[in-house]
Design an enzyme around this catalytic site. Structure first.
Site, PDB file in Angstrom:
ATOM      1  N   ASP A 158       0.713  -1.304   0.080  1.00 16.71           N
ATOM      2  CA  ASP A 158      -0.129  -0.055  -0.161  1.00 16.71           C
ATOM      3  C   ASP A 158       0.905   1.405   0.031  1.00 16.71           C
ATOM      4  OD1 ASP A 158       0.794  -0.947   2.558  1.00 16.71           O
ATOM      5  OD2 ASP A 158      -0.611   0.370   3.527  1.00 16.71           O
TER       6      ASP A 158
ATOM      7  N   LYS B  61      -6.900  -0.539   6.214  1.00 14.97           N
ATOM      8  CA  LYS B  61      -5.776  -0.289   7.268  1.00 14.97           C
ATOM      9  C   LYS B  61      -5.847   1.234   7.430  1.00 14.97           C
ATOM     10  CE  LYS B  61      -1.571   0.699   6.469  1.00 14.97           C
ATOM     11  NZ  LYS B  61       0.004   0.749   6.296  1.00 14.97           N
TER      12      LYS B  61
ATOM     13  N   GLU C 201      -3.983   0.025  13.675  1.00 21.21           N
ATOM     14  CA  GLU C 201      -2.364  -0.172  13.653  1.00 21.21           C
ATOM     15  C   GLU C 201      -1.900   1.122  14.644  1.00 21.21           C
ATOM     16  OE1 GLU C 201       1.239   0.038  10.492  1.00 21.21           O
ATOM     17  OE2 GLU C 201      -0.776  -0.059   9.893  1.00 21.21           O
TER      18      GLU C 201
ATOM     19  N   GLU D 195       1.416   2.247  15.795  1.00 19.43           N
ATOM     20  CA  GLU D 195       2.881   2.077  15.575  1.00 19.43           C
ATOM     21  C   GLU D 195       3.751   2.683  16.535  1.00 19.43           C
ATOM     22  OE1 GLU D 195       6.647   1.623  12.324  1.00 19.43           O
ATOM     23  OE2 GLU D 195       4.725   2.142  11.601  1.00 19.43           O
TER      24      GLU D 195
ATOM     25  N   LYS E 105      -2.478  -4.629  14.428  1.00 15.52           N
ATOM     26  CA  LYS E 105      -1.169  -4.484  13.480  1.00 15.52           C
ATOM     27  C   LYS E 105      -0.227  -3.671  14.450  1.00 15.52           C
ATOM     28  CE  LYS E 105       1.321  -3.418   9.261  1.00 15.52           C
ATOM     29  NZ  LYS E 105       0.979  -3.247   7.958  1.00 15.52           N
TER      30      LYS E 105
ATOM     31  N   SER F 140       2.249  -8.757   8.728  1.00 17.44           N
ATOM     32  CA  SER F 140       1.693  -7.733   7.621  1.00 17.44           C
ATOM     33  C   SER F 140       2.752  -6.964   7.207  1.00 17.44           C
ATOM     34  CB  SER F 140       0.428  -6.839   8.394  1.00 17.44           C
ATOM     35  OG  SER F 140      -0.168  -5.936   7.296  1.00 17.44           O
TER      36      SER F 140
ATOM     37  N   TYR G 114       5.034   7.085   5.425  1.00 24.52           N
ATOM     38  CA  TYR G 114       4.647   6.428   4.013  1.00 24.52           C
ATOM     39  C   TYR G 114       3.262   6.822   3.553  1.00 24.52           C
ATOM     40  CZ  TYR G 114       2.305   2.124   5.871  1.00 24.52           C
ATOM     41  OH  TYR G 114       1.809   1.469   6.417  1.00 24.52           O
TER      42      TYR G 114
END
Length: 385
Positions: free
Chosen positions: A54, A166, A208, A210, A250, A322, A385
């Site tokens: 992605d 996501k 997610e 992170e 995630k 993932s 990203y």
């Protein structure tokens, strides 16, 4: 007659279970409940994980620059088609996360780029966040944007065949103090709102949060903040009435900061990771699909394998992958933008997918360690990203 009653009893029990899952003090019944649960369970199938393809146009441009390939739509399409047309990929890949351009992309013959993924039985997913911005009144911490029109976009993606989504939130462990409460609550709230909107439109949300590897903090510090952040996310998810059985998590693996001088073994990191998740993730969640977080391909596979070894206690979820960079670094290096290199690149993709599928089962033996770019670090400070 006895067998008929037994079947009826089983069916009744299943219906009661589904009603119990779908009922919630804050919400009415979920209209997509059965599909959401089935999708999440499919993605969390044993021996399989997610290919995260992605990358935004800017990010894939950085990848292409590293192999001397122009960042054109034609080249992006060629590379994503390389991934989608890899025969046998569905053996170890259960879902693929796509950038919007790839989901709707057509090939010269009129077919869809994603047809190859669908042929392999791979569930289509879509990146729905719109990147990060600096969070006011914090020390350079971030928030993720993209909620405003998410309901309309989620419906469009579902109608086109996507079944999961996501949204990446980013948390920094600030030196000496960790993440601010402001950043933690913003992360939890935005992830919960995104998850509720996606489920209302039929998409399984991957949650997610992170925690970046930036910094020199030790393993215990990373574990502490992972527990706190993930716990905050599930408090927010409950408040928004999210169906946990129809979600996936995630998270980062619990690792010391990239500048930490103390060295830890994969077993150390695995014990810290599993402990943090046991303290924060509900049993209702079917799968935990880890991001690689800048680890090299082989390091990420070894870590996943360590997470699935005996002796770490109760793990009711599938602990799987993932991965984006940790599945594609060697693929890109083998491809180099040349049509004649596609078979070699696809062979590399199958090898990394197989290695991580085996790691999900705790059975990886190191057979992919010397292939391609496997040993190279992928860490980038303040990765975006």
């Amino acid at each position: 007659c006895g067998r008929s009653q037994s079947r009826m009893g089983d069916h009744t029990t299943a219906e009661k279970r589904l009603r119990a899952i779908c009922s919630h003090v804050f919400t009415k019944e979920y209209k997509h409940a059965e599909e959401l649960i089935a999708t999440a369970q499919t993605i969390a199938s044993p021996g399989k994980g997610i290919l995260a393809a992605d990358e935004s146009i800017g990010t894939i441009g950085k990848r292409f620059k590293g192999i001397g390939v122009e960042n054109s739509r034609e080249n992006r399409r060629a590379y994503r088609h390389l991934l989608a047309s890899t025969e046998g990929l569905g053996k170890h890949i259960s879902g693929v996360i796509l950038f919007e351009e790839s989901l709707f992309e057509k090939m010269d013959d009129g077919s869809l780029l994603v047809d190859g993924f669908k042929k392999e039985g791979i569930v289509l997913g879509i990146k729905v966040d719109k990147g990060t911005r600096y969070l006011p009144s914090t020390d350079g911490e971030l928030y993720t944007q993209g909620l405003t029109d998410l309901d309309k976009r989620a419906k469009k993606y579902y109608d086109f065949g996507a079944r999961f989504a996501k949204w990446r939130a980013v948390v920094k462990i600030l030196p000496g103090k960790g993440p601010s409460n402001n950043a933690i609550q913003e992360t939890a709230h935005s992830l919960a709102r995104y998850a509720a909107i996606c489920q209302n439109n039929g998409l399984v949300p991957i949650v997610e949060p992170e925690i970046l590897m930036d910094g020199d903090h030790d393993l215990a510090t990373a574990q502490k903040w992972t527990e706190i952040v993930v716990s905050a996310c599930y408090s927010a998810l409950r408040l928004q009435g999210v169906l946990l059985e129809g979600t996936l998590l995630k998270p980062n693996m619990v690792l010391p900061g990239a500048s930490c001088k103390k060295r830890y073994t994969p077993a150390d990191n695995a014990a810290a990771t599993v402990t943090a998740l046991q303290r924060s993730v509900p049993v209702a969640v079917p799968g935990i699909t880890f991001l690689s977080g800048g680890q090299g391909e082989e390091d990420a596979t070894i870590m996943l394998n360590a997470l699935n070894q005996p002796g770490l206690g109760y793990r009711p979820w599938s602990l799987t992958f993932s991965y984006g960079r940790a599945l594609q670094k060697s693929v890109l290096a083998a491809w180099k933008g040349k049509k004649e290199n596609v078979p070699a690149a696809q062979k590399m993709l199958l090898l990394r997918a197989r290695a991580n599928g085996d790691a999900n089962l705790g059975k990886y033996t190191g057979y992919a360690a010397n292939s391609g770019e496997a040993s190279k670090s992928l860490y980038v400070k303040n990765y975006a990203y």
